[in-house]
Design a protein around this motif. Structure first.
Motif, PDB file in Angstrom:
ATOM      1  N   VAL A  70       0.840  -1.201   0.000  1.00 42.65           N
ATOM      2  CA  VAL A  70       0.000   0.000   0.000  1.00 42.65           C
ATOM      3  C   VAL A  70       0.873   1.247   0.000  1.00 42.65           C
ATOM      4  N   HIS A  71       1.925   1.235   0.787  1.00 45.83           N
ATOM      5  CA  HIS A  71       2.791   2.407   0.876  1.00 45.83           C
ATOM      6  C   HIS A  71       3.494   2.695  -0.458  1.00 45.83           C
ATOM      7  N   CYS A  72       3.886   1.654  -1.160  1.00 47.69           N
ATOM      8  CA  CYS A  72       4.655   1.823  -2.397  1.00 47.69           C
ATOM      9  C   CYS A  72       3.807   2.003  -3.644  1.00 47.69           C
ATOM     10  N   HIS A  73       2.514   1.780  -3.549  1.00 42.78           N
ATOM     11  CA  HIS A  73       1.645   1.907  -4.718  1.00 42.78           C
ATOM     12  C   HIS A  73       0.657   3.050  -4.501  1.00 42.78           C
ATOM     13  N   ARG A  74       0.871   4.104  -5.218  1.00 42.13           N
ATOM     14  CA  ARG A  74      -0.005   5.263  -5.123  1.00 42.13           C
ATOM     15  C   ARG A  74      -1.340   4.959  -5.799  1.00 42.13           C
ATOM     16  N   PRO A  75      -2.433   5.570  -5.361  1.00 41.11           N
ATOM     17  CA  PRO A  75      -3.755   5.285  -5.936  1.00 41.11           C
ATOM     18  C   PRO A  75      -3.818   5.485  -7.447  1.00 41.11           C
ATOM     19  N   SER A  76      -3.075   6.448  -7.968  1.00 37.49           N
ATOM     20  CA  SER A  76      -3.135   6.725  -9.400  1.00 37.49           C
ATOM     21  C   SER A  76      -2.486   5.638 -10.250  1.00 37.49           C
ATOM     22  N   VAL A  77      -1.666   4.783  -9.635  1.00 37.17           N
ATOM     23  CA  VAL A  77      -1.004   3.740 -10.412  1.00 37.17           C
ATOM     24  C   VAL A  77      -1.484   2.338 -10.055  1.00 37.17           C
ATOM     25  N   VAL A  78      -2.545   2.223  -9.274  1.00 39.07           N
ATOM     26  CA  VAL A  78      -3.088   0.922  -8.922  1.00 39.07           C
ATOM     27  C   VAL A  78      -4.102   0.531  -9.996  1.00 39.07           C
ATOM     28  N   PHE A  79      -3.721  -0.462 -10.799  1.00 39.15           N
ATOM     29  CA  PHE A  79      -4.577  -0.878 -11.902  1.00 39.15           C
ATOM     30  C   PHE A  79      -5.380  -2.131 -11.579  1.00 39.15           C
ATOM     31  N   LYS A  80      -4.907  -2.924 -10.674  1.00 37.91           N
ATOM     32  CA  LYS A  80      -5.605  -4.160 -10.324  1.00 37.91           C
ATOM     33  C   LYS A  80      -6.681  -3.875  -9.292  1.00 37.91           C
ATOM     34  N   ASP A  81      -7.607  -4.780  -9.197  1.00 42.12           N
ATOM     35  CA  ASP A  81      -8.690  -4.643  -8.236  1.00 42.12           C
ATOM     36  C   ASP A  81      -8.310  -5.363  -6.946  1.00 42.12           C
ATOM     37  N   TYR A  82      -7.361  -4.766  -6.219  1.00 42.55           N
ATOM     38  CA  TYR A  82      -6.904  -5.372  -4.980  1.00 42.55           C
ATOM     39  C   TYR A  82      -8.027  -5.361  -3.953  1.00 42.55           C
ATOM     40  N   PRO A  83      -8.089  -6.391  -3.103  1.00 43.45           N
ATOM     41  CA  PRO A  83      -9.075  -6.354  -2.024  1.00 43.45           C
ATOM     42  C   PRO A  83      -8.739  -5.193  -1.086  1.00 43.45           C
ATOM     43  N   GLY A  84      -9.758  -4.529  -0.568  1.00 39.86           N
ATOM     44  CA  GLY A  84      -9.518  -3.391   0.310  1.00 39.86           C
ATOM     45  C   GLY A  84      -8.933  -2.212  -0.433  1.00 39.86           C
ATOM     46  N   ARG A  85      -9.398  -1.988  -1.650  1.00 47.04           N
ATOM     47  CA  ARG A  85      -8.847  -0.931  -2.508  1.00 47.04           C
ATOM     48  C   ARG A  85      -8.826   0.431  -1.811  1.00 47.04           C
ATOM     49  N   SER A  86      -9.728   0.660  -0.887  1.00 45.45           N
ATOM     50  CA  SER A  86      -9.772   1.952  -0.190  1.00 45.45           C
ATOM     51  C   SER A  86      -8.490   2.213   0.598  1.00 45.45           C
ATOM     52  N   MET A  87      -7.776   1.150   0.976  1.00 44.00           N
ATOM     53  CA  MET A  87      -6.497   1.340   1.673  1.00 44.00           C
ATOM     54  C   MET A  87      -5.518   2.116   0.798  1.00 44.00           C
ATOM     55  N   TYR A  88      -5.586   1.903  -0.513  1.00 42.95           N
ATOM     56  CA  TYR A  88      -4.663   2.549  -1.434  1.00 42.95           C
ATOM     57  C   TYR A  88      -5.011   4.019  -1.641  1.00 42.95           C
ATOM     58  N   GLU A  89      -6.244   4.375  -1.336  1.00 43.46           N
ATOM     59  CA  GLU A  89      -6.697   5.742  -1.539  1.00 43.46           C
ATOM     60  C   GLU A  89      -6.581   6.590  -0.278  1.00 43.46           C
ATOM     61  N   ALA A  90      -6.450   5.945   0.870  1.00 44.11           N
ATOM     62  CA  ALA A  90      -6.338   6.669   2.137  1.00 44.11           C
ATOM     63  C   ALA A  90      -4.904   7.114   2.364  1.00 44.11           C
ATOM     64  N   ASP A  91      -4.746   8.061   3.256  1.00 48.65           N
ATOM     65  CA  ASP A  91      -3.395   8.482   3.637  1.00 48.65           C
ATOM     66  C   ASP A  91      -2.725   7.342   4.391  1.00 48.65           C
ATOM     67  N   ALA A  92      -1.567   6.968   3.933  1.00 44.08           N
ATOM     68  CA  ALA A  92      -0.828   5.882   4.578  1.00 44.08           C
ATOM     69  C   ALA A  92      -0.168   6.390   5.856  1.00 44.08           C
ATOM     70  N   SER A  93      -0.178   5.569   6.848  1.00 42.90           N
ATOM     71  CA  SER A  93       0.412   5.925   8.131  1.00 42.90           C
ATOM     72  C   SER A  93       1.897   5.584   8.144  1.00 42.90           C
ATOM     73  N   GLU A  94       2.714   6.583   8.394  1.00 44.31           N
ATOM     74  CA  GLU A  94       4.155   6.344   8.516  1.00 44.31           C
ATOM     75  C   GLU A  94       4.451   5.501   9.753  1.00 44.31           C
ATOM     76  N   THR A  95       3.610   5.605  10.776  1.00 49.76           N
ATOM     77  CA  THR A  95       3.795   4.810  11.987  1.00 49.76           C
ATOM     78  C   THR A  95       3.578   3.336  11.699  1.00 49.76           C
ATOM     79  N   VAL A  96       2.538   3.018  10.947  1.00 55.01           N
ATOM     80  CA  VAL A  96       2.266   1.623  10.590  1.00 55.01           C
ATOM     81  C   VAL A  96       3.405   1.079   9.734  1.00 55.01           C
TER      82      VAL A  96
END
Length: 160
Positions: A26-52
């Motif tokens: 999720v951290h390495c794949h920005r929403p604009s470059v995610v072409f596959k229908d990954y499960p939990g796609r909303s994770m890719y669109e949310a702000d990623a947590s640097e703590t996580v």
């Protein structure tokens, strides 16, 4: 001894490794470059947590040291290595008949095919695009020049 056992159990657990892989992916794949229908796609669109992200990397660091071979060679034979940890049903070493080494851990975790970790068709390499393994994703994190917060510091301080 109990900390070593827990660390080995934790860092060889397939479920934990799938979570770590997903955080890095999720951290390495920005929403604009995610072409596959990954499960939990909303994770890719949310702000990623640097703590996580930091915690995922910390777990991998613990794994490297847990399997580093701090137990003297020959003191754990193939009959009783499981008593030292890393032998659970969901372990990446569940079918090992000998004591795993640090290089076994690297192969089973950092270099493992993403489909073998995630067991989802979206991570299969059918289209030739290829999903990256954990080591490749860690490299991407290390080479970042900015975080998602756009503060230009990068996760590791903006390595040049």
């Amino acid at each position: 001894p109990i900390f070593n056992r827990l660390t080995r159990d934790l860092t060889a657990d397939s479920t934990l490794l799938a979570c770590v892989y997903r955080v890095l992916h999720v951290h390495c794949h920005r929403p604009s470059v995610v072409f596959k229908d990954y499960p939990g796609r909303s994770m890719y669109e949310a702000d990623a947590s640097e703590t996580v992200l930091a915690r995922a990397i910390h777990l991998l660091t613990l794994g490297v040291y847990a399997w580093d071979g701090d137990v003297p060679t020959g003191s754990i034979d193939s009959a009783n290595w499981r008593s030292q940890g890393g032998d659970g049903v969901a372990s990446v070493f569940v079918n090992f008949d000998r004591a795993p080494t640090a290089s076994d851990w690297v192969e089973k975790v950092l270099l493992r095919n993403p489909y073998e970790i995630m067991r989802r068709k979206e991570y299969r390499d059918d289209d030739g695009c290829g999903e990256q393994n954990i080591l490749w994703l860690l490299r991407q994190v290390a080479l970042e020049t900015q975080t998602r917060e756009q503060d230009m510091s990068g996760f590791l301080g903006g390595l040049d």
